[in-house]
Write a protein that holds these residues in place. Sequence first.
Motif, PDB file in Angstrom:
ATOM      1  N   SER A   7       0.863  -1.188   0.000  1.00  0.00           N
ATOM      2  CA  SER A   7       0.000   0.000   0.000  1.00  0.00           C
ATOM      3  C   SER A   7       0.893   1.230   0.000  1.00  0.00           C
ATOM      4  N   THR A   8       0.539   2.196  -0.850  1.00  0.00           N
ATOM      5  CA  THR A   8       1.309   3.432  -0.979  1.00  0.00           C
ATOM      6  C   THR A   8       0.353   4.612  -0.905  1.00  0.00           C
ATOM      7  N   THR A   9       0.751   5.660  -0.165  1.00  0.00           N
ATOM      8  CA  THR A   9      -0.083   6.855  -0.013  1.00  0.00           C
ATOM      9  C   THR A   9       0.744   8.115  -0.212  1.00  0.00           C
ATOM     10  N   THR A  10       0.043   9.201  -0.484  1.00  0.00           N
ATOM     11  CA  THR A  10       0.605  10.552  -0.376  1.00  0.00           C
ATOM     12  C   THR A  10      -0.418  11.393   0.371  1.00  0.00           C
ATOM     13  N   GLY A  11       0.054  12.458   1.007  1.00  0.00           N
ATOM     14  CA  GLY A  11      -0.847  13.377   1.688  1.00  0.00           C
ATOM     15  C   GLY A  11      -1.118  13.058   3.143  1.00  0.00           C
ATOM     16  N   LEU A  12      -0.370  12.091   3.700  1.00  0.00           N
ATOM     17  CA  LEU A  12      -0.535  11.738   5.104  1.00  0.00           C
ATOM     18  C   LEU A  12       0.742  12.063   5.872  1.00  0.00           C
ATOM     19  N   GLY A  56      -3.066  17.780   4.042  1.00  0.00           N
ATOM     20  CA  GLY A  56      -3.532  18.770   3.072  1.00  0.00           C
ATOM     21  C   GLY A  56      -4.940  18.457   2.629  1.00  0.00           C
ATOM     22  N   GLU A  57      -5.249  18.855   1.409  1.00  0.00           N
ATOM     23  CA  GLU A  57      -6.610  18.671   0.896  1.00  0.00           C
ATOM     24  C   GLU A  57      -6.731  17.505  -0.063  1.00  0.00           C
ATOM     25  N   LYS A  58      -5.629  16.750  -0.284  1.00  0.00           N
ATOM     26  CA  LYS A  58      -5.705  15.594  -1.165  1.00  0.00           C
ATOM     27  C   LYS A  58      -4.835  14.464  -0.623  1.00  0.00           C
ATOM     28  N   VAL A  59      -5.419  13.270  -0.630  1.00  0.00           N
ATOM     29  CA  VAL A  59      -4.710  12.047  -0.247  1.00  0.00           C
ATOM     30  C   VAL A  59      -4.830  11.090  -1.421  1.00  0.00           C
ATOM     31  N   THR A  60      -3.721  10.429  -1.779  1.00  0.00           N
ATOM     32  CA  THR A  60      -3.792   9.383  -2.793  1.00  0.00           C
ATOM     33  C   THR A  60      -3.482   8.042  -2.144  1.00  0.00           C
TER      34      THR A  60
END
Length: 196
Positions: free
Chosen positions: A148-153, A176-180
């Motif tokens: 699992s990979t995320t951005t925005g956390l 922020g206002e966007k998480v992937t």
Amino acid sequence: MPLLFPQEDASDVRRRYKPDVIKGDMDSIRREVLDFYTSLGTEIVDKSHDQDTTDLHKCVTYIRDFAPGLDKSDLCILVAGALGGRFDHEMGNLNVICHFSSLRIVLLSDDSLIYLLPRTHRHEIHIQTSVEGPHCGLIPIGMPSRSSTTTGLQWDLNNTEMKFGGLISTSNIVTGEKVTVQSDSDLLWTISIKKL
């Protein structure tokens, strides 16, 4: 609903926000509530013969099948009061969102919301910071996630393995206002909601 409008008469609120349909096995509805909504013209669909599915499952089926030719890709079912009660009911509600994984179903409580992120997609989650966050979590459901990979956390995942009995992403923070999110497993996304 009356609790959302404390300055208004409860009966007026109930009349204004009348359900079109009440569907379920009718084992927990009080008779006076059923009579009240019947008198307002609400359709009652008694499925007491079906004890193999939950009331939520019955209702989602009804909504899905209501307009068979309608494109359901933009359909979002918001389930208020789906969390915070009996644990077996909460698990039943989570099972429903997994069963109907092609529909967007959001489970809502007083302090959080949950929905399914199917493994078949890369997800962009747009955070409404005025009402959501900052606390969030990602929980693998159905099977472990090998990657699992995320951005925005605050604590992003980078090809991270998650499973029950091991790491799951709880008490994370949106930055922020966007998480992937991208995962090889279905994940539950949960985020806190702010009191209004």
